[in-house]
Design an enzyme around this catalytic site. Structure first.
Site, mmCIF file in Angstrom:
data_model
loop_
_atom_site.group_PDB
_atom_site.id
_atom_site.type_symbol
_atom_site.label_atom_id
_atom_site.label_comp_id
_atom_site.label_asym_id
_atom_site.label_seq_id
_atom_site.Cartn_x
_atom_site.Cartn_y
_atom_site.Cartn_z
ATOM 1 C CG ASP A 30 15.470 -3.911 23.817
ATOM 2 O OD1 ASP A 30 15.684 -4.664 22.846
ATOM 3 O OD2 ASP A 30 15.063 -4.330 24.930
ATOM 4 C CB ILE A 31 10.906 -3.228 26.650
ATOM 5 C CG1 ILE A 31 9.916 -2.790 27.703
ATOM 6 C CG2 ILE A 31 11.269 -4.691 26.789
ATOM 7 C CD1 ILE A 31 8.526 -3.403 27.514
ATOM 8 C CG ASN A 85 20.339 -11.816 18.705
ATOM 9 O OD1 ASN A 85 21.555 -11.841 18.529
ATOM 10 N ND2 ASN A 85 19.788 -11.200 19.734
ATOM 11 N N GLY A 91 19.516 -16.741 20.030
ATOM 12 C CA GLY A 91 19.012 -15.747 20.965
ATOM 13 C C GLY A 91 17.855 -14.921 20.446
ATOM 14 C CD GLN A 92 14.666 -13.988 15.165
ATOM 15 O OE1 GLN A 92 15.323 -14.831 14.533
ATOM 16 N NE2 GLN A 92 13.760 -13.218 14.608
ATOM 17 C CG HIS A 98 14.407 -7.399 16.141
ATOM 18 N ND1 HIS A 98 13.713 -8.588 16.039
ATOM 19 C CD2 HIS A 98 15.285 -7.554 17.161
ATOM 20 C CE1 HIS A 98 14.140 -9.419 16.970
ATOM 21 N NE2 HIS A 98 15.105 -8.823 17.664
ATOM 22 C CG HIS A 100 19.312 -6.004 19.200
ATOM 23 N ND1 HIS A 100 18.656 -5.983 20.414
ATOM 24 C CD2 HIS A 100 18.915 -7.156 18.587
ATOM 25 C CE1 HIS A 100 17.900 -7.062 20.534
ATOM 26 N NE2 HIS A 100 18.041 -7.803 19.437
#
Ligand code: 5GP
Ligand code: ZN
Length: 112
Positions: A30-31, A85, A91-92, A98, A100
């Site tokens: 994750d960035i 999410n 919160g998507q 995807h 997490h």
């Protein structure tokens, strides 16, 4: 899909820190990590969210969970969260399914 950030990462059009892949799934960091380990596991084909993925391609969802579990067992002591999410109000923010993979207990100290 046009203008989908994860499709662009999968196509190699946007750089990412690659972790692992299978025939159906790819994993990258994750960035903006929110835990000591924070990896995204993503189906290679575009689906809006995990619910859609589960109906359209259940084998790809199982593959994604297995890839995430493998990464968690490699990088953490074995305790991890797998979060999806689903929907903007939950919160998507990226509408390409995807999961997490997050863990607070890395196996090795994180290199700075
Ligand atoms: P969501 O909020 O949709 O569940 O999660 C989307 C995640 O994608 C966020 O945690 C966000 O930091 C991450 N993200 C957004 N854009 C990029 C990107 O260009 N590269 C990477 N590696 N992660 C991204
Ligand atoms: Zn996409």
């Amino acid at each position: 899909m046009q203008d989908c950030v994860f499709c662009k990462i999968i196509a190699g059009e946007i750089p990412s820190k690659f972790v692992d892949e299978t025939e159906h799934s790819v994993a990258f960091y994750d960035i903006s990590p929110r835990q000591p380990i924070h990896v995204l596991v993503v189906p290679k084909k575009h689906h809006t969210d995990v619910a859609q993925l589960s109906y359209a391609d259940p084998a790809a969802l199982v593959d994604l969970v297995q890839l995430g579990s493998k990464i968690a067992s490699e990088q953490s002591t074995g305790s991890f969260r797998l979060t999806f999410n689903t929907g903007a109000e939950a919160g998507q923010t990226v509408f390409h399914a995807h999961g997490h993979i997050t863990s607070t207990t890395p196996k090795e100290p994180i290199a700075k």
